[in-house]
Design a protein around this motif. Structure first.
Motif, PDB file in Angstrom:
ATOM      1  N   GLU A 134       2.985 -32.287  37.628  1.00 29.31           N
ATOM      2  CA  GLU A 134       2.252 -32.535  36.359  1.00 29.31           C
ATOM      3  C   GLU A 134       1.498 -31.320  35.693  1.00 29.31           C
ATOM      4  OE1 GLU A 134       0.169 -35.876  34.645  1.00 29.31           O
ATOM      5  OE2 GLU A 134       1.670 -36.967  34.419  1.00 29.31           O
ATOM      6  N   ASN A 135       2.330 -30.346  34.550  1.00 24.45           N
ATOM      7  CA  ASN A 135       1.396 -29.393  34.226  1.00 24.45           C
ATOM      8  C   ASN A 135       0.482 -29.174  32.800  1.00 24.45           C
ATOM      9  OD1 ASN A 135       1.344 -26.979  34.504  1.00 24.45           O
ATOM     10  ND2 ASN A 135       4.010 -26.610  33.880  1.00 24.45           N
ATOM     11  N   TYR A 136      -0.827 -28.835  33.193  1.00 21.50           N
ATOM     12  CA  TYR A 136      -1.359 -28.849  31.928  1.00 21.50           C
ATOM     13  C   TYR A 136      -1.779 -29.912  31.205  1.00 21.50           C
ATOM     14  CZ  TYR A 136      -2.604 -24.374  33.272  1.00 21.50           C
ATOM     15  OH  TYR A 136      -2.754 -23.084  33.355  1.00 21.50           O
ATOM     16  N   SER A 137      -1.391 -31.314  32.488  1.00 19.58           N
ATOM     17  CA  SER A 137      -1.172 -32.756  31.669  1.00 19.58           C
ATOM     18  C   SER A 137       0.085 -33.009  31.745  1.00 19.58           C
ATOM     19  CB  SER A 137      -2.142 -33.308  30.521  1.00 19.58           C
ATOM     20  OG  SER A 137      -3.482 -32.776  31.260  1.00 19.58           O
ATOM     21  N   ALA A 138       1.435 -32.151  31.087  1.00 20.26           N
ATOM     22  CA  ALA A 138       2.985 -32.505  31.131  1.00 20.26           C
ATOM     23  C   ALA A 138       3.000 -32.710  32.089  1.00 20.26           C
ATOM     24  CB  ALA A 138       3.367 -31.016  29.930  1.00 20.26           C
ATOM     25  N   PRO A 139       3.635 -33.978  31.966  1.00 21.44           N
ATOM     26  CA  PRO A 139       5.229 -34.182  33.152  1.00 21.44           C
ATOM     27  C   PRO A 139       6.297 -33.441  33.434  1.00 21.44           C
ATOM     28  CG  PRO A 139       4.593 -35.988  31.602  1.00 21.44           C
ATOM     29  CD  PRO A 139       4.572 -34.630  31.056  1.00 21.44           C
ATOM     30  N   TYR A 140       5.693 -32.312  34.292  1.00 18.77           N
ATOM     31  CA  TYR A 140       7.007 -31.517  34.838  1.00 18.77           C
ATOM     32  C   TYR A 140       8.796 -31.745  34.506  1.00 18.77           C
ATOM     33  CZ  TYR A 140       8.254 -27.291  37.518  1.00 18.77           C
ATOM     34  OH  TYR A 140       9.434 -25.921  37.892  1.00 18.77           O
ATOM     35  N   PHE A 141       8.758 -33.440  34.679  1.00 21.07           N
ATOM     36  CA  PHE A 141      10.360 -33.776  34.557  1.00 21.07           C
ATOM     37  C   PHE A 141      10.781 -34.382  33.642  1.00 21.07           C
ATOM     38  CE2 PHE A 141      14.476 -35.258  37.208  1.00 21.07           C
ATOM     39  CZ  PHE A 141      15.004 -34.338  37.338  1.00 21.07           C
ATOM     40  N   ALA A 142       9.946 -34.025  32.496  1.00 18.23           N
ATOM     41  CA  ALA A 142      10.276 -34.124  30.875  1.00 18.23           C
ATOM     42  C   ALA A 142      10.928 -33.365  30.271  1.00 18.23           C
ATOM     43  CB  ALA A 142       8.630 -34.533  30.334  1.00 18.23           C
ATOM     44  N   PRO A 143      11.836 -34.668  29.626  1.00 19.43           N
ATOM     45  CA  PRO A 143      12.212 -35.402  28.794  1.00 19.43           C
ATOM     46  C   PRO A 143      12.569 -36.681  29.630  1.00 19.43           C
ATOM     47  CG  PRO A 143      13.531 -33.996  28.041  1.00 19.43           C
ATOM     48  CD  PRO A 143      12.996 -33.076  29.147  1.00 19.43           C
ATOM     49  N   PHE A 144      13.310 -36.756  31.059  1.00 26.15           N
ATOM     50  CA  PHE A 144      13.640 -37.557  32.080  1.00 26.15           C
ATOM     51  C   PHE A 144      13.014 -38.623  32.541  1.00 26.15           C
ATOM     52  CE2 PHE A 144      15.954 -32.937  31.419  1.00 26.15           C
ATOM     53  CZ  PHE A 144      16.859 -33.596  30.616  1.00 26.15           C
ATOM     54  N   GLY A 145      12.232 -38.210  33.132  1.00 28.45           N
ATOM     55  CA  GLY A 145      10.955 -38.520  34.027  1.00 28.45           C
ATOM     56  C   GLY A 145       9.895 -38.554  33.907  1.00 28.45           C
ATOM     57  N   PRO A 146       8.811 -38.654  32.456  1.00 27.28           N
ATOM     58  CA  PRO A 146       9.229 -40.110  31.674  1.00 27.28           C
ATOM     59  C   PRO A 146      10.139 -39.664  30.505  1.00 27.28           C
ATOM     60  CG  PRO A 146       7.311 -38.468  31.275  1.00 27.28           C
ATOM     61  CD  PRO A 146       7.580 -38.053  32.772  1.00 27.28           C
ATOM     62  N   TYR A 147      10.822 -40.813  30.622  1.00 29.90           N
ATOM     63  CA  TYR A 147      11.601 -40.401  29.758  1.00 29.90           C
ATOM     64  C   TYR A 147      11.508 -40.614  28.158  1.00 29.90           C
ATOM     65  CZ  TYR A 147      15.680 -41.651  26.520  1.00 29.90           C
ATOM     66  OH  TYR A 147      16.835 -41.435  25.212  1.00 29.90           O
ATOM     67  N   VAL A 148      11.422 -39.050  27.118  1.00 26.54           N
ATOM     68  CA  VAL A 148      10.855 -38.782  26.164  1.00 26.54           C
ATOM     69  C   VAL A 148      11.522 -38.409  25.197  1.00 26.54           C
ATOM     70  CG1 VAL A 148       9.335 -37.094  24.377  1.00 26.54           C
ATOM     71  CG2 VAL A 148       8.745 -37.432  27.410  1.00 26.54           C
ATOM     72  N   LYS A 149      12.139 -40.052  24.414  1.00 29.05           N
ATOM     73  CA  LYS A 149      12.710 -39.838  23.529  1.00 29.05           C
ATOM     74  C   LYS A 149      13.164 -38.866  22.476  1.00 29.05           C
ATOM     75  CE  LYS A 149      15.663 -43.281  20.838  1.00 29.05           C
ATOM     76  NZ  LYS A 149      15.369 -44.651  19.639  1.00 29.05           N
ATOM     77  N   SER A 150      11.855 -38.786  21.677  1.00 29.60           N
ATOM     78  CA  SER A 150      12.318 -37.714  20.650  1.00 29.60           C
ATOM     79  C   SER A 150      12.422 -36.507  21.447  1.00 29.60           C
ATOM     80  CB  SER A 150      11.025 -37.308  19.877  1.00 29.60           C
ATOM     81  OG  SER A 150       9.995 -37.304  20.990  1.00 29.60           O
ATOM     82  N   ASP A 151      12.246 -35.828  22.736  1.00 27.44           N
ATOM     83  CA  ASP A 151      11.988 -34.950  23.363  1.00 27.44           C
ATOM     84  C   ASP A 151      14.144 -34.639  23.867  1.00 27.44           C
ATOM     85  OD1 ASP A 151      10.063 -33.945  22.721  1.00 27.44           O
ATOM     86  OD2 ASP A 151       9.019 -33.735  23.589  1.00 27.44           O
ATOM     87  N   GLN A 152      14.760 -35.506  24.036  1.00 26.00           N
ATOM     88  CA  GLN A 152      16.326 -35.627  23.856  1.00 26.00           C
ATOM     89  C   GLN A 152      17.020 -34.719  23.118  1.00 26.00           C
ATOM     90  OE1 GLN A 152      17.111 -36.905  26.979  1.00 26.00           O
ATOM     91  NE2 GLN A 152      15.114 -37.674  27.297  1.00 26.00           N
ATOM     92  N   LYS A 153      16.827 -34.678  21.849  1.00 24.51           N
ATOM     93  CA  LYS A 153      17.125 -33.777  21.148  1.00 24.51           C
ATOM     94  C   LYS A 153      17.356 -32.031  21.634  1.00 24.51           C
ATOM     95  CE  LYS A 153      13.776 -32.947  18.021  1.00 24.51           C
ATOM     96  NZ  LYS A 153      12.651 -34.147  18.665  1.00 24.51           N
ATOM     97  N   ASP A 154      16.423 -32.219  21.947  1.00 22.84           N
ATOM     98  CA  ASP A 154      16.980 -30.835  23.014  1.00 22.84           C
ATOM     99  C   ASP A 154      16.773 -30.788  24.416  1.00 22.84           C
ATOM    100  OD1 ASP A 154      16.888 -27.525  22.608  1.00 22.84           O
ATOM    101  OD2 ASP A 154      15.107 -27.425  22.582  1.00 22.84           O
ATOM    102  N   GLY A 155      17.104 -31.375  25.038  1.00 22.76           N
ATOM    103  CA  GLY A 155      17.574 -31.321  26.078  1.00 22.76           C
ATOM    104  C   GLY A 155      18.980 -31.397  26.677  1.00 22.76           C
ATOM    105  N   MET A 156      19.639 -32.110  27.380  1.00 21.12           N
ATOM    106  CA  MET A 156      21.172 -31.573  28.100  1.00 21.12           C
ATOM    107  C   MET A 156      21.697 -32.359  26.513  1.00 21.12           C
ATOM    108  SD  MET A 156      20.390 -30.970  31.156  1.00 21.12           S
ATOM    109  CE  MET A 156      22.033 -30.437  31.689  1.00 21.12           C
ATOM    110  N   PHE A 157      21.603 -32.571  26.091  1.00 20.84           N
ATOM    111  CA  PHE A 157      22.078 -32.616  24.753  1.00 20.84           C
ATOM    112  C   PHE A 157      21.500 -31.715  23.363  1.00 20.84           C
ATOM    113  CE2 PHE A 157      23.970 -36.173  26.884  1.00 20.84           C
ATOM    114  CZ  PHE A 157      24.682 -35.859  26.839  1.00 20.84           C
TER     115      PHE A 157
END
Lengths: 363, 481
Positions: free
Chosen positions: B434-457
């Protein structure tokens, strides 16, 4: 503290329901139920779904307290610790079984000669790491891999459909229902994974329509297991007795799949990932129970102790899945499976009874 | 403590600088009657400006009765420059170090500080490490003022805050914490502020010095602080609610919180179509995965799971490795070390020699080693291929190299089992960070649906309605429809 989102909890549930029932489960049930093995598993699944309903009800009803707190509140400190001890043994044997299942799986598919310590030490390290890091890390990892695991299971089953024959399970109940009942008894050890989910009580951020999502997803997992089972029995029929691992063996001897290439390797990867992650989830649960029961503050100690017990039991068992299966089918089945299940159901009933009494006093 | 004597004050300053030769003292008569002196550091000030904008007006102006000399100097003569009155000796010394020119007047215990610094600075140009096909080509430079103006040029808002800090007992390096007020999370800003203000070091030479102080896991192989040389990238990150840290003397601006996905995003993605951006992101991901895993997979297949290799390929590889004295495991390890040594040497060598060395390394050494039967062509090809692949994610190049080595060892020792365990451990490790309370592997682990738009797609910019949810920020809505 709410550590799990609904999405993560659902995926953990799917993993717990799936992973233990895709390899040795089907061949073992076939030994006792023969041609009626599928129906036996189908009825067993209904039992699992009933437990899931109870679990779902309890998770929603007591969303802000942990399972340990709930037990303490209802039964007091001593009884709640006894219930947890039964649960500990129940999960412990499941983990030992999983570890041995994975080991024999490796020796069959990956290595001609694998030293058991070469297998167990790295596995203990990785699973221990997950357990110490906690359910947050495990659930996030599950979120990464679940898609591949589900896809792998579906692909392996679908590509084997070519070799199915309905005659392998029909006609059903030819010799009456006793074989089906025998098969159901054999499953006792494999069933009841849903009870483990109670340990996550109070740790889940429940979203809208939680029950619908949870029951939908777990039903999907159950259907998937039934799907794999059906395809497996339809493909192998009477020769199931000679097969050790259901899903992994499904694509191996199928001519259609052989033409496609080495699809069984995809299955090997899927199975190994699913087994290791499930072992990690269960190890975390063991560590959690120890922390609750003995008040360990550091998860390192409780995890190390749980791992020691697992390795010790596996060592005494000669790391043999065959010996384990025999024990499961005899005394362990009774002690661990049925005993644990009955005590648990009794506990839930007592809980409901006490609530009813409290309500009537208020009136 | 300053006195009323000009001579004493000059000697005080000279003493403070241990009579360093680059302290220039220029004495002159100001206001046609007052003895004065200009003190500054040679090479750090704009001398032309000093003559025309400071000395000349001071010599020509007359003061009226009861007028304070310093006030006249500030208000009438040098009012167009950065100018202030100062009494505190330490501040005066700090100002001289920062390229200020200090005007001493005889009989006054106060001085006038004139901001006349002129440091040697590089002009704004395209950074060599972040070249783009489309989009802005400006890059940060070593001068913090220029960098601030580059950001201001893009974010013309009064909400853009630059908080000033000075770190380093000797270097007195200027640091700015930059964020959008009302967008960035106050907790994150406060955390960064606290971490930076606790630093008690002799000097900060580059922004990279700050990263160790800002990281939560200091011994992790993965970088936890974002960095960029491009103002457009930093501006877009500030708009997302991140905090930027500018360091004087460094063209690299740090950004926090940092997520792993950022290294798979390129500024080109936002200047091209979403389909091509998606395609390129997947390419980068596969490039990184193969760069890490391929040598390990090759070794494990050759040693333990040769059944996995298609028969025709197996025959071809077997004929290639015939007569090689090393096992596939040692062979691959040897080539990886060779590759890394060549890479490191070519970086450190003078540019033209480096080019020659890489040609010698790649063509002559490789070819000769194969012909001599020391190493096999498949192993050379796999290591070279993964070496190239690792540059699909240039910011993680070192991490990929380390992981490639680890996975090769795992594949060689434990085979496929080791690789699967290693992959699970790696993903678990990344998910647990976790980096400043942000999960380092987001938006995949945890899955953050709204951030998928700028994820792998990558979706079109019209879909970027909300700011990223993977880390804490305020004012969630970005696009009002």
């Amino acid at each position: 503290m709410k550590e799990l989102t609904t999405h993560q909890f659902i995926l953990i549930s799917i993993f717990l329901l799936l992973s233990t029932k895709i390899l040795t489960f089907q061949p073992i049930v076939y030994e006792s139920a023969q041609k009626d093995a599928f129906w036996s598993i189908l009825f067993g699944a209904i039992f699992d779904l009933l437990i899931l309903l109870v679990v779902c009800f309890l998770l929603i009803k007591h969303k802000d307290i942990t399972f340990f707190e709930l037990l303490n509140k209802i039964f007091g400190k001593i009884v709640s610790r006894i219930i947890l001890a039964v649960m500990f043994v129940f999960i412990l044997f499941k983990v030992v079984f999983l570890a041995e299942e994975t080991f024999s799986f490796f020796t069959k598919f990956l290595y001609e000669d694998l030293n058991v310590w070469v297998y167990i030490l790295p596995m203990a390290f990785v699973c221990g790491y997950f357990s110490i890091k906690g359910i947050k890390t495990i659930s996030r990892t599950v979120e990464i891999f679940y898609f591949f695991v589900l896809l792998g299971i579906i692909l392996c089953s679908l590509t084997s459909i070519d070799g199915v024959s309905l005659n392998n399970i029909l006609p059903c109940f030819e010799d009456g229902m006793h074989k089906t009942f025998n098969g159901m008894l054999t499953q006792t050890f494999y069933r009841g994974n849903a009870l483990i989910l109670l340990l996550f009580m109070g740790k889940i951020k429940l979203s809208k329509h939680f029950s619908l999502k949870f029951l939908g997803a777990t039903s999907f997992a159950t259907i998937l297991v039934l799907g794999v089972t059906l395809v497996f029995y339809l493909v192998y029929g009477p020769s199931t007795t000679y097969v050790e691992f259901a899903l992994a063996d499904l694509p191996q001897y199928n001519p259609f799949v052989s033409d496609l290439g080495r699809l069984n390797w995809l299955c090997v990867v899927v199975c190994v990932i699913a087994l290791i992650l499930t072992t990690s989830i269960m190890l975390y649960c063991l560590s959690l129970i120890l922390r609750w029961t003995f008040g360990f503050k550091r998860s390192l100690i409780s995890t190390a102790f749980s791992e020691f017990l697992i390795v010790l039991i596996a060592y005494l068992n000669d790391f043999s899945i065959i010996l384990m299966e025999q024990k499961i089918l005899s005394s362990w089945q009774l002690v661990v499976g049925i005993g644990g299940g009955i005590i648990f159901i009794l506990a839930i009933l007592l809980l409901l009874l006490r609530r009813k009494n409290e309500q009537s006093v208020k009136i | 403590m300053l006195t009323k004597s000009l001579v004493k004050n000059i000697s005080l300053i000279k003493e403070a600088f241990h009579n360093s030769q680059d302290i220039i003292v220029r004495e002159f008569m100001s206001f046609q009657k007052t003895k004065s002196a200009l003190i500054f550091l040679d090479g750090c000030v704009d001398k032309q400006f000093l003559i025309s904008g400071v000395i000349k007006p001071l010599q020509e102006t007359k003061t009226k009765k009861n007028e304070k000399i310093n006030d006249v100097a500030i208000q009438k003569i040098v009012s167009f420059a950065q100018v202030s009155k100062e009494k505190d000796f330490n501040t005066i010394i700090a100002n001289i170090n920062n390229g200020f020119c200090i005007i001493f007047f005889d009989g006054e215990t106060e001085v006038t500080c004139v901001g006349s610094s002129k440091w040697p600075i590089r002009t704004v140009s395209e950074p060599p490490t972040s070249a783009v096909i489309q989009g802005p080509r400006e890059g940060f430079v070593e001068d913090i003022t220029t960098n601030i103006s580059l950001l201001r040029k893009r974010l013309k808002s009064p909400h853009l805050i630059f908080e000033k800090l000075e770190i380093g007992s000797y270097t007195k390096t200027q640091i700015r914490i930059c964020y959008l007020n009302g967008v960035a999370s106050e907790q994150i800003v406060q955390l960064i502020r606290e971490k930076l203000s606790k630093i008690n070091i002799d000097g900060i030479i580059d922004s990279s010095y700050l990263t160790s102080f800002l990281e939560d896991r200091r011994h992790s192989v993965f970088r936890q602080v974002g960095s960029s040389e491009k103002p457009d990238i930093v501006a877009s990150k500030i708009l997302e609610g991140r905090v930027a840290i500018l360091c004087d003397g460094s063209p690299i601006v740090l950004t926090l919180p940092y997520l792993l996905i950022e290294d798979f995003q390129s500024s080109n993605d936002y200047y091209s179509t979403s389909t091509s951006a998606t395609f390129l992101r997947w390419l980068r991901l596969f490039g990184a995965i193969f760069a890490i895993m391929l040598p390990g997979l090759y070794v494990s297949m050759m040693l333990y799971h040769y059944k996995l290799i298609p028969i025709k390929l197996l025959i071809s590889i077997s004929s290639s490795i015939e007569g090689i004295p090393l096992s596939p495991f040692l062979e691959v390890l040897f080539i990886i070390f060779l590759f890394e040594i060549l890479y490191e040497a070519s970086l450190r060598m003078p540019r033209y020699l480096g080019l020659a060395l890489s040609v010698v390394g790649a063509l002559i050494l490789g070819d000769t080693a194969v012909k001599a039967g020391l190493i096999s062509p498949p192993a050379v090809m796999i290591v070279a291929l993964t070496g190239v692949m690792s540059y699909t994610v240039p910011n993680q190049n070192v991490q990929i190299s380390i992981l490639r080595l680890v996975f090769t060892i795992l594949g060689g020792v434990l085979g496929f089992y080791g690789i699967i365990l290693g992959s699970l451990f790696l993903v678990g490790y990344l998910c647990g960070m976790e980096n400043y309370s942000a999960p380092y592997f987001a938006p995949f682990g945890p899955y953050v649906k709204s951030d998928q738009k700028d994820g792998m797609f990558k979706k079109p910019i019209t879909d970027f309605v909300m700011r990223p949810q993977s880390f804490s920020n305020k004012n969630k809505v970005r696009l009002k429809k």
